[in-house]
Design an enzyme around this catalytic site. Structure first.
Site, PDB file in Angstrom:
ATOM      1  CB  CYS A  12      46.481  49.510  57.460  1.00  0.00           C
ATOM      2  SG  CYS A  12      44.991  48.771  58.111  1.00  0.00           S
ATOM      3  N   GLY A  40      44.181  51.505  51.787  1.00  0.00           N
ATOM      4  CA  GLY A  40      42.994  51.413  52.630  1.00  0.00           C
ATOM      5  C   GLY A  40      42.065  52.573  52.380  1.00  0.00           C
ATOM      6  CG  ASN A 118      50.214  47.470  57.026  1.00  0.00           C
ATOM      7  OD1 ASN A 118      51.091  47.518  56.186  1.00  0.00           O
ATOM      8  ND2 ASN A 118      49.155  46.718  56.866  1.00  0.00           N
ATOM      9  N   GLY A 119      49.125  45.290  59.515  1.00  0.00           N
ATOM     10  CA  GLY A 119      49.488  43.875  59.653  1.00  0.00           C
ATOM     11  C   GLY A 119      48.445  43.127  60.446  1.00  0.00           C
ATOM     12  CE1 TYR A 264      44.820  43.729  43.228  1.00  0.00           C
ATOM     13  CE2 TYR A 264      44.899  42.860  45.434  1.00  0.00           C
ATOM     14  CZ  TYR A 264      44.183  43.382  44.393  1.00  0.00           C
ATOM     15  OH  TYR A 264      42.852  43.535  44.527  1.00  0.00           O
TER      16      TYR A 264
END
Ligand code: SF4
Length: 478
Positions: A12, A40, A118-119, A264
């Site tokens: 995210c 996302g 996020n996570g 990435y």
């Protein structure tokens, strides 16, 4: 390659802004999220509030789709306020549900909270069960709600919201970068290992938190610094940045930045914890060239995330760098296609080979990862059909062998080609003339020796205790 083509899914993006001069922030949140859209694409949302207005009256809008799909003309104008948070999400499969979109807005006895996370937590199920046993009712299936509930529960017993955030952060374990908006404060917090990125920026009299600094630049803000692992940073009405640390903070040598951010996920123009993503990929490509040299005429990268590594390979080897693919940006997002066949054919349409570049050449093809092997196999076949005489594949990450518990949805072992095949078997299956993966010991050099990294999906050396595989499948982070 892009996320939906490989089957790796992150994660995210989070964004928050507090304009102390009272200016409207919803457009800035939108533009900031737009710069984070690569993190996302399945759902997104914005929540704003007016710090001068009725305390804690939050307006929010969220939905399934890209920002441009959810925020139709006129929508942003309905969201006015000088403090706001936003979120873009890539859900794990089967959970595409608007209830799971963020920010989560919680109304409780002390007012409202809006949270973007996020996570992935490793103890979310435990905490959730404990909360449900004491009467909590959850509206979503994501562990971000566990965090929000934990903060709200602690807030009732604390004098200040930042104290509640600290107590909550000491109960949760796993990966988290959080941006939280209370009626008069904006707070950013990052897990003690620093697994997920979060940085701070400033524009005039507004403070900003964002997953990556590319989002700061997109709204004309300046980067101030990264939130440190285990740190909670609060912006209050006086415009001061206040910092406090969680009790669960770890020895700096045990911190563990996700190396996949550099390989990435993150945008090429971002800098995370002082390391440029572009430079890290160039160094990765150079390491591949040293580890797996080959006689060839041209080095090409798979757009987008293989391009910088290909450049690094070219610079180190002296083999010219070329652009072998045209990427059609107007082809629909392939992840929405239901079948693998359709997914693969869409990839073929999206990336077409430039024949005059590759005909008669021995090609080094650089990509960032191989998940199932089908996509790279297609690209190799197409390159050969257009006249490439040899295709030598170089992958800028080691083989994936283990699941991630920290917010990256690596497909299960059964789907990971490397978990059941040797490198030579994979080479034959994809039709490459040679194949080389980044040696695991080279990963640290991508970011420099001073930044401890997580590489657990390659070597299972997790930075903290992790649950069983079965429990992992039940965890739903962001
Ligand atoms: Fe990143 Fe892999 Fe660690 Fe997950 S296990 S945080 S993907 S390096």
């Amino acid at each position: 390659m892009s996320h939906y083509e490989t089957g790796l899914k992150e994660e995210c993006g989070v964004f928050g802004i507090y304009d102390l001069d009272g200016g409207d922030v919803s457009r800035s949140v939108y533009y900031g999220l737009e710069a984070l859209q690569h993190r996302g694409q399945e759902s997104c949302g914005i929540a704003v509030s007016d710090t001068e207005g009725p305390k804690g009256r939050v307006k929010s809008c969220k939905g399934i789709g890209l920002l441009s799909e959810v925020f139709r003309p006129g929508k942003i104008e309905e969201l006015n306020g000088n403090i706001g948070v936003g979120h873009v999400r890539y859900s794990t499969s089967g959970s595409l549900n608007v209830n799971n979109a963020q920010p989560l807005v919680l109304n409780y006895i002390k007012g409202s909270l809006a949270l973007a996370h996020n996570g992935n937590l490793v103890n979310a199920l435990e905490l959730r069960e404990e909360m449900e046993n004491s009467g909590a009712i959850f509206h979503t299936t994501i562990d971000s709600e566990v965090i929000a509930y934990c903060i709200a529960r602690e807030r009732v017993k604390s004098d200040k919201i930042e104290d509640a955030v600290k107590k909550a952060c000491d109960q949760i374990r796993g990966a988290f970068a959080i941006v939280l908006m209370s009626p008069r404060k904006l707070i950013g917090a990052r897990d003690p290992y620093g697994l997920r990125p979060l940085c701070i920026g400033k524009r005039d009299n507004a403070y900003i938190f964002a997953s990556e600094d590319c989002a700061l630049h997109s709204i004309g803000a300046e980067f101030i610094r990264d939130v440190r692992p285990g740190e909670i940073v609060t912006v209050g009405t006086d415009g001061e940045l206040r910092s406090t640390f969680m009790d669960s903070v770890v020895d700096p040598a045990k911190q563990a930045r996700c190396i996949f951010e550099y390989i990435y996920f993150a945008r090429l123009d971002s800098k995370i914890d002082g390391v440029s993503v572009y430079d890290a990929r160039i160094r990765g490509g150079a390491a591949l060239a040293r580890s797996f040299p080959v006689e060839a005429d041209l080095v090409v990268g798979v757009p987008d995330s293989g391009l910088a590594s290909a450049k690094g390979y070219s610079e180190e080897s002296g083999i010219p760098f070329g652009m072998a693919f045209h990427k059609n940006s107007y082809v629909g997002r392939t992840f929405i296609k239901p079948s693998q066949d359709e997914r693969e054919s869409s990839v073929r349409i999206k990336l077409s080979v430039i024949e005059s570049v590759v005909r008669g050449k021995r090609i080094v093809l650089v990509d960032d990862s191989i998940v199932r092997g089908t996509t790279i196999g297609n690209l190799i076949r197409t390159l050969k059909r257009f006249g490439a005489t040899e295709v030598h594949v170089r992958i800028s990450s080691p083989p994936f062998l283990h699941p991630c518990y920290f917010g990256v949805d690596v497909p299960s072992n059964k789907q990971l080609i490397a978990s059941s095949h040797s490198v030579e078997e994979i080479r034959k299956m994809i039709g490459a003339d040679s194949l080389g993966y980044m040696p695991i010991e080279e990963l640290q050099n991508m970011v420099g020796k001073d930044l401890p990294i997580c590489k657990a999906c390659f070597n299972s050396d997790y930075p903290m205790e992790v649950p069983t595989h079965e429990i992992r499948d039940l965890l739903e982070g962001c």
